[in-house]
Design a protein around this motif. Sequence first.
Motif, mmCIF file in Angstrom:
data_model
loop_
_atom_site.group_PDB
_atom_site.id
_atom_site.type_symbol
_atom_site.label_atom_id
_atom_site.label_comp_id
_atom_site.label_asym_id
_atom_site.label_seq_id
_atom_site.Cartn_x
_atom_site.Cartn_y
_atom_site.Cartn_z
ATOM 1 N N UNK A 252 15.892 90.294 20.914
ATOM 2 C CA UNK A 252 15.620 90.941 22.205
ATOM 3 C C UNK A 252 16.839 91.627 22.817
ATOM 4 N N UNK A 253 18.038 91.463 22.208
ATOM 5 C CA UNK A 253 19.246 91.965 22.865
ATOM 6 C C UNK A 253 19.808 93.227 22.207
ATOM 7 N N UNK A 254 18.945 94.011 21.544
ATOM 8 C CA UNK A 254 19.452 95.216 20.856
ATOM 9 C C UNK A 254 19.103 96.476 21.650
ATOM 10 N N UNK A 255 19.735 97.569 21.261
ATOM 11 C CA UNK A 255 19.362 98.881 21.804
ATOM 12 C C UNK A 255 18.166 99.363 20.960
ATOM 13 N N UNK A 398 9.985 86.803 -1.462
ATOM 14 C CA UNK A 398 11.233 86.426 -0.793
ATOM 15 C C UNK A 398 12.394 87.188 -1.409
ATOM 16 N N UNK A 399 12.323 88.512 -1.339
ATOM 17 C CA UNK A 399 13.380 89.302 -1.977
ATOM 18 C C UNK A 399 14.548 89.563 -1.010
ATOM 19 N N UNK A 400 14.251 90.260 0.104
ATOM 20 C CA UNK A 400 15.311 90.581 1.062
ATOM 21 C C UNK A 400 14.846 90.334 2.477
ATOM 22 N N UNK A 401 15.504 91.018 3.396
ATOM 23 C CA UNK A 401 15.141 90.890 4.808
ATOM 24 C C UNK A 401 16.303 91.365 5.655
ATOM 25 N N UNK A 402 16.002 91.729 6.896
ATOM 26 C CA UNK A 402 17.075 92.159 7.804
ATOM 27 C C UNK A 402 16.856 91.534 9.171
ATOM 28 N N UNK A 403 17.991 91.241 9.843
ATOM 29 C CA UNK A 403 17.954 90.760 11.227
ATOM 30 C C UNK A 403 18.758 91.750 12.053
ATOM 31 N N UNK A 404 18.198 92.187 13.142
ATOM 32 C CA UNK A 404 18.858 93.159 14.018
ATOM 33 C C UNK A 404 19.137 92.455 15.337
ATOM 34 N N UNK A 405 20.448 92.310 15.644
ATOM 35 C CA UNK A 405 20.836 91.456 16.763
ATOM 36 C C UNK A 405 21.993 92.073 17.536
ATOM 37 N N UNK A 406 21.947 91.975 18.883
ATOM 38 C CA UNK A 406 23.101 92.367 19.697
ATOM 39 C C UNK A 406 24.205 91.347 19.498
ATOM 40 N N UNK A 407 23.848 90.077 19.567
ATOM 41 C CA UNK A 407 24.788 88.991 19.346
ATOM 42 C C UNK A 407 24.741 88.611 17.859
ATOM 43 N N UNK A 409 26.207 86.393 16.065
ATOM 44 C CA UNK A 409 26.079 84.965 15.722
ATOM 45 C C UNK A 409 24.621 84.527 15.764
ATOM 46 N N UNK A 410 23.897 85.022 16.742
ATOM 47 C CA UNK A 410 22.449 84.719 16.793
ATOM 48 C C UNK A 410 21.760 85.300 15.557
ATOM 49 N N UNK A 411 22.180 86.505 15.189
ATOM 50 C CA UNK A 411 21.610 87.152 14.007
ATOM 51 C C UNK A 411 21.834 86.319 12.755
ATOM 52 N N UNK A 412 23.053 85.786 12.617
ATOM 53 C CA UNK A 412 23.368 84.970 11.423
ATOM 54 C C UNK A 412 22.498 83.706 11.418
ATOM 55 N N UNK A 413 22.368 83.103 12.608
ATOM 56 C CA UNK A 413 21.556 81.880 12.726
ATOM 57 C C UNK A 413 20.124 82.125 12.231
ATOM 58 N N UNK A 414 19.564 83.264 12.600
ATOM 59 C CA UNK A 414 18.200 83.580 12.157
ATOM 60 C C UNK A 414 18.205 83.871 10.654
ATOM 61 N N UNK A 415 19.191 84.652 10.197
ATOM 62 C CA UNK A 415 19.255 85.032 8.774
ATOM 63 C C UNK A 415 19.278 83.801 7.878
ATOM 64 N N UNK A 416 19.985 82.756 8.321
ATOM 65 C CA UNK A 416 20.101 81.523 7.530
ATOM 66 C C UNK A 416 18.736 80.867 7.307
ATOM 67 N N UNK A 417 17.789 81.172 8.158
ATOM 68 C CA UNK A 417 16.477 80.502 8.073
ATOM 69 C C UNK A 417 15.436 81.330 7.322
ATOM 70 N N UNK A 418 15.829 82.501 6.824
ATOM 71 C CA UNK A 418 14.875 83.344 6.102
ATOM 72 C C UNK A 418 14.936 83.013 4.616
ATOM 73 N N UNK A 419 13.788 82.709 4.040
ATOM 74 C CA UNK A 419 13.724 82.280 2.644
ATOM 75 C C UNK A 419 13.645 83.502 1.728
ATOM 76 N N UNK A 420 14.792 84.119 1.496
ATOM 77 C CA UNK A 420 14.864 85.324 0.659
ATOM 78 C C UNK A 420 16.186 85.340 -0.084
ATOM 79 N N UNK A 421 16.237 86.138 -1.156
ATOM 80 C CA UNK A 421 17.459 86.221 -1.950
ATOM 81 C C UNK A 421 18.624 86.828 -1.191
ATOM 82 N N UNK A 422 18.362 87.869 -0.395
ATOM 83 C CA UNK A 422 19.420 88.535 0.380
ATOM 84 C C UNK A 422 18.891 88.817 1.777
#
Length: 470
Positions: A252-255, A398-407, A409-422
């Motif tokens: 929610x914190x992105x442009x 579960x191949x890839x995925x992207x997280x788009x985050x203003x913060x 660290x929050x983005x990394x936290x979410x990325x860690x929970x995605x069951x994908x190779x990258x």
Amino acid sequence: MLPSKLLINGALVEGALKLEVVNPATGHPFATVSRADAGQLEEAVASAKAAAPGWAALGCAARGEYLAKLADAIEASKDDFAKLLTTEQGKPLKQAMGEVIGGIYQLRHYAAQRMEPVTLRETDAVRIIEHRTPLGVVAAITPWNFPFMMVTQKMGPALIAGNTIVAKPAPTTPMCTLKIAELAANIFPAGVVNVIIDNNDLGAALSSHPDVAKVSFTGSTGTGRKIFAAGADDLKRITLELGGNDAAIVLDDVDPKAVASKLFNGAMVNAGQVCLAIKRVYAHASIYDEICSELAILAENAVVDDGLNQGAQIGPVQNKMQYEKLCGFLEDAAANGTILAGGKLLDREGYFIAPTIVRDIADDARLVREEQFGPVLPVMKYDDIDDAIARANDNEYGLGGTIWAGNVDRGIEVAMKIDSGTVWVNKHLDLPFDIPFGGSKQSGIGREGGDEGLFAYTQPHVVNIAKAAI
Ligand code: NAD
């Protein structure tokens, strides 16, 4: 002149059969090439088998010189390669040139790899060494979305590790592989590199051939399953890079405007025919409307055209079967969601589909659950991030995925929970050759790239020595 001959045992040869190749921007054939029969497949595998001991004996440094020569030869005709790639595959010329240059870098990366024996343990009493030996004949079976780079991605590690290769591209995109074969014929010892073309009829025989030690496959999950099963009898080494249905989660914190442009490019590059393309978006409720309308503006304004034409941003989809499959996804989108832009076929010859943005579509719609592999993007709303993560993970792929985050660290936290190779945070499709890449779940087995990808073309061999004299 367009390339047309198979490469078997060091010679460019006519195929026993012929195959027409269609330009997806026109829907009409632009080339007729050689197509192998079962006998030529046998010859290719036999020549790779015969060449394997000599190639393995050369050592990494000498093999690297051959690979570097191939990279140089490709570079010398990179403009021809890029044009040929656009004509057979459809992608805009600039993207085609990016693929060709990427493949050249890939070959150079592998040309520089060395695999010296490693001491795993050394004490006064014991020395344990591990070295890596080649497997033998590698079958490299590739799809039609990146017909240049998928071949170099397999040739590079297979050959530097000391294996010989039989490459078989997808029948709708044989041209770049045949052009690589023309160059390879003048560079490599006979039998080290073989190229055969089929009409989707030789893949099964190649991947189950008793003299093929490893199958390196990129393509659909359905075909991957068949290859996995076919390798069971001989316990073949198998790497499977398969389909994906990658989620993009927008916090929610992105442009919204800036992120919409990244999402659009990530979904529409190569007309959406990228295993790691953004195939579904989950945007936070507070920015959902803006993300949707920005994506729709980008879709309306995108230049969809023959990739050879200046200014084309999105080309046709690669083949008629995929085009017809996408018509089904458009129908599903119209029935189950709100189409904000596109939703139709272009009124011209060739396999052109207007870039399509779909909102308010349920998670169980086909367009969300399955891999569309085309320029049709569903955008879903979420309120709670744990719910978005659960929905992103609730998929067979579960191949890839992207997280788009203003913060971040929050983005990394979410990325860690995605069951994908990258999973990328605030970027997409960055695939360095020294970083392993591959899928979880139904997106594949094994890795390409990095040490893991390179070692997958080798057999580890441990020598365990007692130092005391007997
Ligand atoms: P496909 O599975 O239809 O064909 C891929 C290759 O397999 C072709 O060369 C084909 O001739 C061959 N083949 C067909 N039947 C075979 C059999 N029984 N045994 C052995 N080989 C056989 O895939 P496609 O439609 O060409 O490619 C699109 C798919 O590839 C998508 O799902 C996409 O996501 C996936 N893909 C994955 C990656 C990745 O790295 N994970 C990269 C690119 C594409």
